[in-house]
Design a protein around this motif. Sequence first.
Motif, PDB file in Angstrom:
ATOM      1  N   ALA A 131      29.793  37.548  34.194  1.00 50.25           N
ATOM      2  CA  ALA A 131      29.458  38.906  34.622  1.00 50.25           C
ATOM      3  C   ALA A 131      30.029  39.200  36.005  1.00 50.25           C
ATOM      4  CB  ALA A 131      27.940  39.091  34.624  1.00 50.25           C
ATOM      5  N   MET A 132      29.988  38.210  36.883  1.00 45.65           N
ATOM      6  CA  MET A 132      30.543  38.375  38.224  1.00 45.65           C
ATOM      7  C   MET A 132      32.047  38.633  38.145  1.00 45.65           C
ATOM      8  SD  MET A 132      30.210  35.662  41.384  1.00 45.65           S
ATOM      9  CE  MET A 132      31.070  34.349  40.469  1.00 45.65           C
ATOM     10  N   GLU A 133      32.744  37.876  37.299  1.00 44.50           N
ATOM     11  CA  GLU A 133      34.192  38.044  37.161  1.00 44.50           C
ATOM     12  C   GLU A 133      34.520  39.418  36.590  1.00 44.50           C
ATOM     13  OE1 GLU A 133      38.140  38.119  35.574  1.00 44.50           O
ATOM     14  OE2 GLU A 133      36.318  38.250  34.360  1.00 44.50           O
ATOM     15  N   ARG A 134      33.756  39.884  35.594  1.00 43.48           N
ATOM     16  CA  ARG A 134      34.021  41.197  35.020  1.00 43.48           C
ATOM     17  C   ARG A 134      33.888  42.290  36.071  1.00 43.48           C
ATOM     18  NH1 ARG A 134      30.474  39.265  30.857  1.00 43.48           N
ATOM     19  NH2 ARG A 134      31.647  38.573  29.018  1.00 43.48           N
ATOM     20  N   ALA A 135      32.810  42.213  36.854  1.00 39.53           N
ATOM     21  CA  ALA A 135      32.575  43.244  37.868  1.00 39.53           C
ATOM     22  C   ALA A 135      33.667  43.239  38.934  1.00 39.53           C
ATOM     23  CB  ALA A 135      31.192  43.031  38.504  1.00 39.53           C
ATOM     24  N   LEU A 136      34.058  42.059  39.395  1.00 39.08           N
ATOM     25  CA  LEU A 136      35.064  41.972  40.448  1.00 39.08           C
ATOM     26  C   LEU A 136      36.460  42.307  39.928  1.00 39.08           C
ATOM     27  CD1 LEU A 136      33.799  38.828  42.380  1.00 39.08           C
ATOM     28  CD2 LEU A 136      33.693  41.226  43.108  1.00 39.08           C
ATOM     29  N   ALA A 137      36.759  41.940  38.682  1.00 41.05           N
ATOM     30  CA  ALA A 137      38.053  42.293  38.095  1.00 41.05           C
ATOM     31  C   ALA A 137      38.190  43.804  38.020  1.00 41.05           C
ATOM     32  CB  ALA A 137      38.193  41.667  36.709  1.00 41.05           C
ATOM     33  N   GLY A 138      37.104  44.486  37.643  1.00 37.64           N
ATOM     34  CA  GLY A 138      37.129  45.940  37.606  1.00 37.64           C
ATOM     35  C   GLY A 138      37.340  46.537  38.984  1.00 37.64           C
ATOM     36  N   LEU A 139      36.699  45.941  39.984  1.00 41.20           N
ATOM     37  CA  LEU A 139      36.852  46.433  41.356  1.00 41.20           C
ATOM     38  C   LEU A 139      38.281  46.271  41.838  1.00 41.20           C
ATOM     39  CD1 LEU A 139      35.045  47.585  43.678  1.00 41.20           C
ATOM     40  CD2 LEU A 139      34.919  45.240  44.551  1.00 41.20           C
ATOM     41  N   LEU A 140      38.918  45.149  41.517  1.00 44.49           N
ATOM     42  CA  LEU A 140      40.307  44.923  41.913  1.00 44.49           C
ATOM     43  C   LEU A 140      41.249  45.909  41.226  1.00 44.49           C
ATOM     44  CD1 LEU A 140      40.446  41.016  41.898  1.00 44.49           C
ATOM     45  CD2 LEU A 140      40.631  42.495  43.905  1.00 44.49           C
ATOM     46  N   ARG A 141      40.986  46.205  39.955  1.00 47.03           N
ATOM     47  CA  ARG A 141      41.843  47.162  39.238  1.00 47.03           C
ATOM     48  C   ARG A 141      41.740  48.567  39.835  1.00 47.03           C
ATOM     49  NH1 ARG A 141      40.107  44.258  34.629  1.00 47.03           N
ATOM     50  NH2 ARG A 141      38.438  45.761  34.254  1.00 47.03           N
ATOM     51  N   GLU A 142      40.532  48.937  40.238  1.00 50.65           N
ATOM     52  CA  GLU A 142      40.320  50.274  40.784  1.00 50.65           C
ATOM     53  C   GLU A 142      40.777  50.401  42.230  1.00 50.65           C
ATOM     54  OE1 GLU A 142      36.241  51.212  40.240  1.00 50.65           O
ATOM     55  OE2 GLU A 142      36.316  51.094  38.043  1.00 50.65           O
ATOM     56  N   ASN A 143      40.977  49.277  42.906  1.00 47.44           N
ATOM     57  CA  ASN A 143      41.379  49.286  44.311  1.00 47.44           C
ATOM     58  C   ASN A 143      42.595  48.373  44.488  1.00 47.44           C
ATOM     59  OD1 ASN A 143      38.881  50.691  45.824  1.00 47.44           O
ATOM     60  ND2 ASN A 143      38.097  49.349  44.199  1.00 47.44           N
ATOM     61  N   PRO A 144      43.795  48.867  44.200  1.00 49.02           N
ATOM     62  CA  PRO A 144      45.012  48.034  44.231  1.00 49.02           C
ATOM     63  C   PRO A 144      45.278  47.376  45.582  1.00 49.02           C
ATOM     64  CG  PRO A 144      45.435  50.144  43.161  1.00 49.02           C
ATOM     65  CD  PRO A 144      44.079  50.247  43.765  1.00 49.02           C
ATOM     66  N   ASP A 145      44.780  47.972  46.656  1.00 49.07           N
ATOM     67  CA  ASP A 145      45.027  47.388  47.979  1.00 49.07           C
ATOM     68  C   ASP A 145      44.068  46.252  48.299  1.00 49.07           C
ATOM     69  OD1 ASP A 145      47.063  49.196  48.434  1.00 49.07           O
ATOM     70  OD2 ASP A 145      45.734  50.670  49.371  1.00 49.07           O
ATOM     71  N   LEU A 146      43.064  46.068  47.469  1.00 47.77           N
ATOM     72  CA  LEU A 146      42.077  45.012  47.691  1.00 47.77           C
ATOM     73  C   LEU A 146      42.639  43.678  47.185  1.00 47.77           C
ATOM     74  CD1 LEU A 146      39.098  44.987  48.776  1.00 47.77           C
ATOM     75  CD2 LEU A 146      38.378  44.957  46.374  1.00 47.77           C
ATOM     76  N   THR A 147      42.575  42.646  48.008  1.00 42.28           N
ATOM     77  CA  THR A 147      43.062  41.319  47.599  1.00 42.28           C
ATOM     78  C   THR A 147      41.885  40.448  47.180  1.00 42.28           C
ATOM     79  OG1 THR A 147      42.861  40.330  49.805  1.00 42.28           O
ATOM     80  CG2 THR A 147      44.909  41.532  49.295  1.00 42.28           C
ATOM     81  N   GLU A 148      42.199  39.339  46.524  1.00 42.97           N
ATOM     82  CA  GLU A 148      41.143  38.415  46.128  1.00 42.97           C
ATOM     83  C   GLU A 148      40.389  37.891  47.350  1.00 42.97           C
ATOM     84  OE1 GLU A 148      42.835  35.362  43.684  1.00 42.97           O
ATOM     85  OE2 GLU A 148      42.743  36.597  41.877  1.00 42.97           O
ATOM     86  N   GLU A 149      41.110  37.633  48.435  1.00 42.84           N
ATOM     87  CA  GLU A 149      40.456  37.124  49.643  1.00 42.84           C
ATOM     88  C   GLU A 149      39.494  38.163  50.222  1.00 42.84           C
ATOM     89  OE1 GLU A 149      43.603  36.836  48.902  1.00 42.84           O
ATOM     90  OE2 GLU A 149      43.790  34.645  48.713  1.00 42.84           O
ATOM     91  N   ASP A 150      39.796  39.448  50.028  1.00 44.38           N
ATOM     92  CA  ASP A 150      38.913  40.514  50.526  1.00 44.38           C
ATOM     93  C   ASP A 150      37.556  40.502  49.827  1.00 44.38           C
ATOM     94  OD1 ASP A 150      40.868  41.471  52.255  1.00 44.38           O
ATOM     95  OD2 ASP A 150      41.666  42.891  50.771  1.00 44.38           O
ATOM     96  N   LEU A 151      37.485  39.893  48.643  1.00 43.25           N
ATOM     97  CA  LEU A 151      36.234  39.892  47.888  1.00 43.25           C
ATOM     98  C   LEU A 151      35.134  39.114  48.611  1.00 43.25           C
ATOM     99  CD1 LEU A 151      37.590  39.332  44.267  1.00 43.25           C
ATOM    100  CD2 LEU A 151      36.932  41.485  45.363  1.00 43.25           C
ATOM    101  N   HIS A 152      35.514  38.307  49.586  1.00 44.09           N
ATOM    102  CA  HIS A 152      34.519  37.559  50.361  1.00 44.09           C
ATOM    103  C   HIS A 152      33.505  38.501  51.006  1.00 44.09           C
ATOM    104  CE1 HIS A 152      32.853  34.340  52.839  1.00 44.09           C
ATOM    105  NE2 HIS A 152      32.957  35.148  53.882  1.00 44.09           N
ATOM    106  N   GLY A 153      33.959  39.675  51.402  1.00 50.59           N
ATOM    107  CA  GLY A 153      33.066  40.604  52.088  1.00 50.59           C
ATOM    108  C   GLY A 153      32.427  41.645  51.191  1.00 50.59           C
ATOM    109  N   VAL A 154      32.722  41.623  49.896  1.00 53.62           N
ATOM    110  CA  VAL A 154      32.178  42.630  48.982  1.00 53.62           C
ATOM    111  C   VAL A 154      30.701  42.356  48.699  1.00 53.62           C
ATOM    112  CG1 VAL A 154      32.310  43.556  46.630  1.00 53.62           C
ATOM    113  CG2 VAL A 154      34.399  43.132  47.929  1.00 53.62           C
TER     114      VAL A 154
END
Length: 264
Positions: free
Chosen positions: A129-152
């Motif tokens: 569930a965590m991966e699904r939610a974060l994958a969707g967030l990355l798709r909707e925000n192209p400038d967001l990197t995987e490393e940026d997810l630390h602060g989400v």
Amino acid sequence: MPADARERSARAALDTVLDPELDEPITDLGFVRSVTVTGDGALTVRLRLPTSFCSPNFAYLMASDAKDALTALPWTREVVVLLDDHHDSDLINQGLAADAGYRGTFGAEAEKDLEELRLTFRRKAHAAAMERALAGLLRENPDLTEEDLHGVVLGDLPDAAASRALLRRRAALGLGVAPSEPVLVDEDGRRFPPAEIPLRLRFARAVRVSIDGNAHFCRGLLRTRYPESAAEQSPRAGDVATPGRPVRAGEPIPLVVPSKENVS
């Protein structure tokens, strides 16, 4: 309460019972064969599974959870849950009738406690569930990197089905669900160091793909074994036979192997 209202109440209670491995309600999967109200508060539910050799501990867990959910209804006086066509049907049904519990039903064969098994699959469901939610967030925000997810944090996620599913999985594990809580955490709620995020995401993605693939496979096996079950299965989010068209009841559901674009 009229019999038809009691049946609807029973089916709503069964909606809360999940297949531990597939992380889906047994009602959506088509595992509920029949619900019969027989008198003042008497209820009989029959369950079915994709094969006769489905893991006995999974089978017992679902049947036991179903009985618990139905017994908790205020109008039930007697609840009988029966598992059909399984190689351990007799043993499981006897154990359920006697309220013997998992170890009391299987004795020395019950190597692990049922709650330990439940916890293992709750952790897997949370990772997916965590991966699904974060994958969707990355798709909707192209400038967001995987490393940026630390602060989400949870409050950064959109009000979408994937986000709500993640909150339910976190609650089941006893993790925080406040908007200020970090999203990318382990099963104990510990935030991952930024350097570990790509590896952790790949692992969570593998868990999610495994769960999704097993769900497709089991649904197809059930329809093959019980053709009438097709009408009882609810389409999964993302199941499409052709672009833009949901899969209809009874139609084979294609197993789509996620590409790089739709999993990252």
